[in-house]
Design an enzyme around this catalytic site. Structure first.
Site, PDB file in Angstrom:
ATOM      1  N   HIS A 166       2.667 -41.797  24.521  1.00 35.53           N
ATOM      2  CA  HIS A 166       2.880 -40.514  24.318  1.00 35.53           C
ATOM      3  C   HIS A 166       1.762 -39.641  24.526  1.00 35.53           C
ATOM      4  O   HIS A 166       1.746 -38.722  25.168  1.00 35.53           O
ATOM      5  CB  HIS A 166       3.396 -40.509  22.828  1.00 35.53           C
ATOM      6  CG  HIS A 166       3.398 -39.046  22.576  1.00 35.53           C
ATOM      7  ND1 HIS A 166       4.287 -38.269  22.606  1.00 35.53           N
ATOM      8  CD2 HIS A 166       2.268 -38.593  21.389  1.00 35.53           C
ATOM      9  CE1 HIS A 166       3.930 -36.911  21.819  1.00 35.53           C
ATOM     10  NE2 HIS A 166       2.765 -37.168  21.271  1.00 35.53           N
ATOM     11  N   HIS A 171       0.956 -36.164  26.744  1.00 29.96           N
ATOM     12  CA  HIS A 171      -0.194 -35.061  26.727  1.00 29.96           C
ATOM     13  C   HIS A 171      -1.238 -34.882  27.917  1.00 29.96           C
ATOM     14  O   HIS A 171      -1.607 -33.934  28.405  1.00 29.96           O
ATOM     15  CB  HIS A 171      -0.732 -35.133  25.489  1.00 29.96           C
ATOM     16  CG  HIS A 171      -0.364 -34.773  24.137  1.00 29.96           C
ATOM     17  ND1 HIS A 171      -0.161 -33.413  23.954  1.00 29.96           N
ATOM     18  CD2 HIS A 171       0.476 -35.286  23.143  1.00 29.96           C
ATOM     19  CE1 HIS A 171       0.681 -33.196  22.845  1.00 29.96           C
ATOM     20  NE2 HIS A 171       1.156 -34.470  22.468  1.00 29.96           N
ATOM     21  N   GLU A 212       4.430 -29.618  21.877  1.00 29.36           N
ATOM     22  CA  GLU A 212       5.127 -31.176  21.609  1.00 29.36           C
ATOM     23  C   GLU A 212       6.865 -30.974  22.298  1.00 29.36           C
ATOM     24  O   GLU A 212       7.246 -31.911  22.770  1.00 29.36           O
ATOM     25  CB  GLU A 212       5.199 -31.249  20.288  1.00 29.36           C
ATOM     26  CG  GLU A 212       3.531 -31.674  19.754  1.00 29.36           C
ATOM     27  CD  GLU A 212       3.268 -33.323  20.195  1.00 29.36           C
ATOM     28  OE1 GLU A 212       4.065 -33.755  20.783  1.00 29.36           O
ATOM     29  OE2 GLU A 212       2.207 -33.490  19.831  1.00 29.36           O
ATOM     30  N   SER A 231       7.402 -37.765  27.021  1.00 34.24           N
ATOM     31  CA  SER A 231       7.235 -39.258  26.982  1.00 34.24           C
ATOM     32  C   SER A 231       8.278 -39.946  26.152  1.00 34.24           C
ATOM     33  O   SER A 231       8.078 -41.230  26.213  1.00 34.24           O
ATOM     34  CB  SER A 231       5.800 -39.196  26.009  1.00 34.24           C
ATOM     35  OG  SER A 231       6.156 -38.704  24.668  1.00 34.24           O
TER      36      SER A 231
END
Length: 297
Positions: A166, A171, A212, A231
């Protein structure tokens, strides 16, 4: 108003250090690795490396096992077609620019080397949950706190908590885009600027629904730019089945959401540039009066 705790923190397994200096990661009984003593020991070992790190020192390198590298390969292979179908163009371009390995887990210093050249960001290690002020505030310094562990090998396409997949596939690749990197830096500056817990929570809530789990309109379709979507093998496919609303910071700051389930509501920008302008401006102007203006206080 009853101020919410930093809800994303509920996802991280607690990490403790005993009187003897022994580091232990406490997995919930519903965690896929709960009954796997080898996995639990490995998690504690990796957490210990992060806890032992001090700013200014080289980021600890993890000697990833073949099992861990295979998890990375599996996720990279399975999620790539979903990115081609559902990710926004800027994310796909950022993946190409950062050019991380897909056959093994990258080291955090490798991620940093690529990001520094592109946007000036660097990765630092985290054992688990990082205090809200520190996690967001460090973005102002172009630093991103990242875990280094991987999900359990029994379910490589699922994780109950943010792992390095993730943190990096989501990110890290986003941070390779200069415009997204600047929006994240502005979020960090906002977190540093505000003084009340209510205002800090608004920063966190807007970050959740944009960086997010943000989506945008592109070529007549809904595309993902949020790290949580990009992700997640399962959630990125589900995003077309949920309610999509226009960007609305007041709703983002007040709507209830459950981080343990797929998000039932997503907020869409009109385009990538619209997202950069609107979200960036929100963070650039956020202050301690923002919760009251949005009805979140």
């Amino acid at each position: 108003m009853e101020v919410k705790m930093f809800e994303e923190g509920q996802l991280y397994s607690p990490v403790t250090v005993g009187d003897d200096g022994q580091v232990e990661v406490h997995l919930g009984d519903n965690h896929p690795g709960f009954a796997d003593q080898d996995y639990r020991a490995r998690r504690s070992e990796i957490a210990g490396a992060a806890l032992g790190w001090k700013p200014g020192e080289p980021v600890p390198r993890i000697d990833y096992t073949e099992t861990e590298n295979e998890i990375w390969r599996t996720v990279s292979r399975e999620i790539a077609p979903l990115h081609a179908k559902y990710a926004c163009r800027n994310y796909i371009a950022a993946v190409e620019a950062l050019n991380l390995p897909t056959d093994r887990v990258p080291q955090l210093d490798e991620v940093s080397a690529g990001l520094k050249a592109l946007t000036g960001f660097e990765y630092v290690p985290a054992a688990g949950i990082v205090p809200l002020e520190e996690f967001y505030g460090s973005l102002a310094d172009r630093q991103f706190h990242s875990t280094q562990y991987l999900r359990h090998h029994a379910v490589p396409l699922y994780t109950p908590e943010p792992d390095i997949i993730h943190e990096v596939i989501g990110h890290g690749n986003l941070l390779a885009d200069p415009q997204v990197a600047e929006v994240k830096r502005l979020a960090g500056a906002a977190a540093r600027r505000v003084e009340t817990r209510e205002a800090l929570q608004v920063v966190a809530d807007v970050f959740w629904f944009t960086i997010e789990f943000g989506v945008l309109h592109e070529d007549g379709d809904i595309k993902a730019y949020g790290a949580g979507l990009l992700s997640s093998y399962g959630e990125i496919e589900e995003m077309h089945e949920v309610e999509v609303r226009p960007i609305d910071f007041a709703q983002m700051a007040t709507v209830d959401y459950d981080i343990t389930h797929y998000q039932p509501v997503l907020f869409a920008a009109e385009s990538f540039s619209h997202m950069v302008d609107e979200v960036g401006n929100f963070f650039a102007t956020c202050d301690d009066d923002t919760p009251q203006r949005l009805g979140a206080a």
